[in-house]
Design an enzyme around this catalytic site. Structure first.
Site, PDB file in Angstrom:
ATOM      1  N   LYS A  19      32.050  43.951  31.232  1.00  0.00           N
ATOM      2  CA  LYS A  19      33.202  43.139  30.823  1.00  0.00           C
ATOM      3  C   LYS A  19      33.630  42.169  31.928  1.00  0.00           C
ATOM      4  CE  LYS A  19      35.949  46.672  29.899  1.00  0.00           C
ATOM      5  NZ  LYS A  19      35.090  47.788  30.299  1.00  0.00           N
ATOM      6  N   ARG A  99      43.406  49.818  25.800  1.00  0.00           N
ATOM      7  CA  ARG A  99      42.456  50.920  25.878  1.00  0.00           C
ATOM      8  C   ARG A  99      42.871  52.076  24.968  1.00  0.00           C
ATOM      9  NH1 ARG A  99      40.512  49.533  31.427  1.00  0.00           N
ATOM     10  NH2 ARG A  99      38.683  50.782  31.880  1.00  0.00           N
ATOM     11  N   ARG A 134      26.698  50.550  41.756  1.00  0.00           N
ATOM     12  CA  ARG A 134      27.518  49.345  41.933  1.00  0.00           C
ATOM     13  C   ARG A 134      28.193  49.342  43.307  1.00  0.00           C
ATOM     14  NH1 ARG A 134      31.818  47.789  37.300  1.00  0.00           N
ATOM     15  NH2 ARG A 134      32.977  49.587  38.032  1.00  0.00           N
ATOM     16  N   ARG A 167      33.495  51.714  44.665  1.00  0.00           N
ATOM     17  CA  ARG A 167      34.783  52.109  44.094  1.00  0.00           C
ATOM     18  C   ARG A 167      34.857  53.632  44.041  1.00  0.00           C
ATOM     19  NH1 ARG A 167      35.854  48.608  38.640  1.00  0.00           N
ATOM     20  NH2 ARG A 167      36.597  50.639  37.958  1.00  0.00           N
ATOM     21  N   ARG A 178      35.736  58.714  32.802  1.00  0.00           N
ATOM     22  CA  ARG A 178      36.017  57.378  32.247  1.00  0.00           C
ATOM     23  C   ARG A 178      35.269  57.185  30.925  1.00  0.00           C
ATOM     24  NH1 ARG A 178      34.029  54.181  37.145  1.00  0.00           N
ATOM     25  NH2 ARG A 178      34.627  52.258  36.096  1.00  0.00           N
TER      26      ARG A 178
HETATM   27  P1  AMP Z   1      38.533  48.980  34.935  1.00  0.00           P
HETATM   28  O1  AMP Z   1      38.435  48.148  36.159  1.00  0.00           O
HETATM   29  O2  AMP Z   1      38.909  48.216  33.702  1.00  0.00           O
HETATM   30  O3  AMP Z   1      37.323  49.860  34.730  1.00  0.00           O
HETATM   31  O4  AMP Z   1      39.773  49.980  35.175  1.00  0.00           O
HETATM   32  C1  AMP Z   1      39.779  50.894  36.266  1.00  0.00           C
HETATM   33  C2  AMP Z   1      40.779  51.995  36.009  1.00  0.00           C
HETATM   34  O5  AMP Z   1      42.095  51.447  35.895  1.00  0.00           O
HETATM   35  C3  AMP Z   1      40.591  52.798  34.730  1.00  0.00           C
HETATM   36  O6  AMP Z   1      39.628  53.837  34.866  1.00  0.00           O
HETATM   37  C4  AMP Z   1      41.998  53.344  34.504  1.00  0.00           C
HETATM   38  O7  AMP Z   1      42.279  54.415  35.414  1.00  0.00           O
HETATM   39  C5  AMP Z   1      42.858  52.168  34.933  1.00  0.00           C
HETATM   40  N1  AMP Z   1      43.145  51.255  33.800  1.00  0.00           N
HETATM   41  C6  AMP Z   1      42.792  49.938  33.702  1.00  0.00           C
HETATM   42  N2  AMP Z   1      43.220  49.402  32.542  1.00  0.00           N
HETATM   43  C7  AMP Z   1      43.860  50.391  31.888  1.00  0.00           C
HETATM   44  C8  AMP Z   1      44.513  50.479  30.627  1.00  0.00           C
HETATM   45  N3  AMP Z   1      44.577  49.430  29.803  1.00  0.00           N
HETATM   46  N4  AMP Z   1      45.065  51.675  30.281  1.00  0.00           N
HETATM   47  C9  AMP Z   1      45.025  52.739  31.099  1.00  0.00           C
HETATM   48  N5  AMP Z   1      44.409  52.737  32.289  1.00  0.00           N
HETATM   49  C10 AMP Z   1      43.829  51.576  32.698  1.00  0.00           C
END
Ligand code: AMP
Length: 226
Positions: A19, A99, A134, A167, A178
């Site tokens: 994404k 989400r 990554r 990360r 996740r």
């Molecule tokens: P991402 O970079 O989108 O993979 O997000 C990293 C982490 O941020 C996720 O694993 C969640 O812990 C948190 N996170 C990001 N966006 C959301 C969301 N819309 N709802 C809940 N947690 C989120």
């Protein structure tokens, strides 16, 4: 000046589906502001803000941050000028939000629902391989991969020479959590968005995925290239 007949586009897909990469390409091309809730949270953690301290352990473990926190964060972010057209219409590219169905409902209630949803489909085994390898540059954000995009000098950013980092949630345990959160709380949004969904095979090479998404968006909503 960019002309867009769809003002709000959302990228849906499991963690590691690509994404962020697609979002960068689309915002460069269409001029839509890229709103990544994961990036916002990671910046808050790095800056040690109150929000950052609240969510740090949740992110590291790979759990979802509660809806209430996320909805407020998103609503505040899209008030900013770069997420509005001159007439005030909300206009942005969502990456990582919504989400949950609660988050999707909140978008609808607030007149912020996406008009087009790109669903990047990738098998779990491909995702685990992508995420485990990554590495990111903390300086410029340039992404690398130990297997698929190794830096010229191991562990160092090709662009700015800074030591690459992994990360905390790109380790096996959090990755599993996740993926489980995606399967139990996010994947159902594919049905929720119904006709607005454009399915794209996210396991293709990144440039092919981006070209496919651009083609779908151009065909469907007539976004004009900058
Ligand atoms: P991402 O970079 O989108 O993979 O997000 C990293 C982490 O941020 C996720 O694993 C969640 O812990 C948190 N996170 C990001 N966006 C959301 C969301 N819309 N709802 C809940 N947690 C989120």
């Amino acid at each position: 000046m960019t002309v867009a007949s769809a003002n709000r586009v959302m990228l849906l897909g499991a963690p590691g589906a690509g994404k962020g990469t697609v979002a960068k390409g689309l915002s460069d091309r269409f001029g839509l502001t890229h709103v990544s809730t994961g990036d916002i949270l990671r910046k808050a953690v790095a800056a040690g803000t109150e929000l950052g301290r609240e969510v740090q352990s949740i992110l590291a473990a790979g759990h979802l941050v509660p809806d209430e926190t996320m909805i407020k964060l998103l609503r505040d972010r899209v008030q900013e000028a770069d997420c509005r057209l001159p007439d005030g219409t909300p206009c942005f590219l969502l990456d990582g939000f919504p989400r949950t169905s609660g988050q999707a409902e909140a978008l609808l209630r607030n007149g912020l629902a996406p008009e087009v949803v790109i669903y990047l489909e990738v098998d779990d085994d491909v995702i685990v391989r992508r995420l485990c390898g990554r590495r990111t540059c903390p300086g410029c954000g340039n992404p690398h991969h130990v297997e698929f995009a190794p830096p010229a000098v191991a562990g160092v950013c090709d662009r700015c020479g800074v030591k690459l980092v992994q990360r905390p949630d790109d380790q096996e345990e959090p990755i599993r959590r996740r993926l489980a959160a995606f399967a139990s709380q996010t994947e159902l949004l594919v049905e929720w968005y119904g006709d607005q969904i454009e399915r794209v095979d996210g396991s293709m090479p990144a440039d092919v995925v981006l070209a496919t998404v651009v083609e779908r968006l151009s065909g469907k909503v007539g976004l004009a290239l900058i």
